[in-house]
Design a protein around this motif. Sequence first.
Motif, PDB file in Angstrom:
ATOM      1  N   VAL A 128      -4.261 -12.250   2.323  1.00 54.01           N
ATOM      2  CA  VAL A 128      -5.321 -11.600   0.487  1.00 54.01           C
ATOM      3  C   VAL A 128      -4.864 -10.542   0.689  1.00 54.01           C
ATOM      4  O   VAL A 128      -4.931  -9.549  -0.015  1.00 54.01           O
ATOM      5  CB  VAL A 128      -6.731 -12.245   0.541  1.00 54.01           C
ATOM      6  CG1 VAL A 128      -7.303 -10.948   0.115  1.00 54.01           C
ATOM      7  CG2 VAL A 128      -6.897 -13.135   0.321  1.00 54.01           C
ATOM      8  N   GLN A 129      -5.444  -9.117   1.882  1.00 51.02           N
ATOM      9  CA  GLN A 129      -4.687  -8.076   1.995  1.00 51.02           C
ATOM     10  C   GLN A 129      -3.272  -7.370   1.571  1.00 51.02           C
ATOM     11  O   GLN A 129      -3.634  -6.737   0.104  1.00 51.02           O
ATOM     12  CB  GLN A 129      -5.315  -7.728   3.261  1.00 51.02           C
ATOM     13  CG  GLN A 129      -5.335  -5.684   3.329  1.00 51.02           C
ATOM     14  CD  GLN A 129      -4.931  -4.862   4.559  1.00 51.02           C
ATOM     15  OE1 GLN A 129      -5.449  -6.059   5.633  1.00 51.02           O
ATOM     16  NE2 GLN A 129      -4.855  -3.823   4.764  1.00 51.02           N
ATOM     17  N   ASN A 130      -2.580  -8.448   1.751  1.00 52.59           N
ATOM     18  CA  ASN A 130      -1.454  -7.591   1.057  1.00 52.59           C
ATOM     19  C   ASN A 130      -0.640  -8.414  -0.425  1.00 52.59           C
ATOM     20  O   ASN A 130      -0.359  -7.842  -0.504  1.00 52.59           O
ATOM     21  CB  ASN A 130      -0.198  -9.102   2.449  1.00 52.59           C
ATOM     22  CG  ASN A 130       1.434  -8.496   1.906  1.00 52.59           C
ATOM     23  OD1 ASN A 130       1.610  -7.204   2.289  1.00 52.59           O
ATOM     24  ND2 ASN A 130       2.189  -9.250   1.402  1.00 52.59           N
ATOM     25  N   GLY A 131      -1.803  -9.705  -0.346  1.00 52.85           N
ATOM     26  CA  GLY A 131      -1.487 -10.192  -1.665  1.00 52.85           C
ATOM     27  C   GLY A 131      -2.078  -8.918  -2.615  1.00 52.85           C
ATOM     28  O   GLY A 131      -1.832  -8.470  -3.597  1.00 52.85           O
ATOM     29  N   LYS A 132      -3.911  -7.969  -2.453  1.00 56.23           N
ATOM     30  CA  LYS A 132      -3.536  -6.766  -2.899  1.00 56.23           C
ATOM     31  C   LYS A 132      -3.224  -5.666  -2.771  1.00 56.23           C
ATOM     32  O   LYS A 132      -3.670  -5.357  -4.393  1.00 56.23           O
ATOM     33  CB  LYS A 132      -5.437  -7.470  -2.440  1.00 56.23           C
ATOM     34  CG  LYS A 132      -6.078  -7.852  -2.773  1.00 56.23           C
ATOM     35  CD  LYS A 132      -7.659  -7.882  -2.940  1.00 56.23           C
ATOM     36  CE  LYS A 132      -7.773  -8.414  -3.236  1.00 56.23           C
ATOM     37  NZ  LYS A 132     -10.008  -9.084  -2.923  1.00 56.23           N
ATOM     38  N   GLU A 133      -2.242  -5.672  -2.505  1.00 59.13           N
ATOM     39  CA  GLU A 133      -1.901  -4.204  -2.092  1.00 59.13           C
ATOM     40  C   GLU A 133      -0.214  -4.397  -2.559  1.00 59.13           C
ATOM     41  O   GLU A 133       0.397  -2.890  -2.862  1.00 59.13           O
ATOM     42  CB  GLU A 133      -1.678  -4.002  -0.271  1.00 59.13           C
ATOM     43  CG  GLU A 133      -3.413  -3.181  -0.029  1.00 59.13           C
ATOM     44  CD  GLU A 133      -3.252  -3.193   1.074  1.00 59.13           C
ATOM     45  OE1 GLU A 133      -2.791  -3.036   2.520  1.00 59.13           O
ATOM     46  OE2 GLU A 133      -4.316  -2.873   1.798  1.00 59.13           O
TER      47      GLU A 133
END
Length: 120
Positions: free
Chosen positions: A93-98
């Motif tokens: 999720v973090q990678n998807g947002k960043e």
Amino acid sequence: MSYDCDVKRIQNLPLSDVRKELLGVHGVGNETADSILLYAFHFPTFVVDAYTMRLFKRYPLDAGKTYVQVKKFIESRIPADVLVYNRFHALIVQNGKEHCKKKALCEGCPLEGSCKKCFD
Ligand code: SF4
């Protein structure tokens, strides 16, 4: 079935039975069922969401195209552990947002250089 809000009772049931029961509730699909199972009841089941689907579509792994295929792919390779599944999903999720947004920002992504998208 009624459990009288007894979470422990639910946690002592087989994961597959609880999942099946949740999926029988109108409006509850795979992602919602797995989110409830993992985050509320701490069953070791992996949650596949839009970030996960996007990442596995772009990364050079043949994880499958459907929710169930991607879930099985991940669960067959990562030990069934609540904390591990929780953190792995959080990282996706973090990678998807960043980085791995709808329009990928590959520069600086931890997967930059090894991802299929980098070679398109
Ligand atoms: S390198 Fe690009 S396409 Fe691949 S995971 Fe990172 S952001 Fe997504």
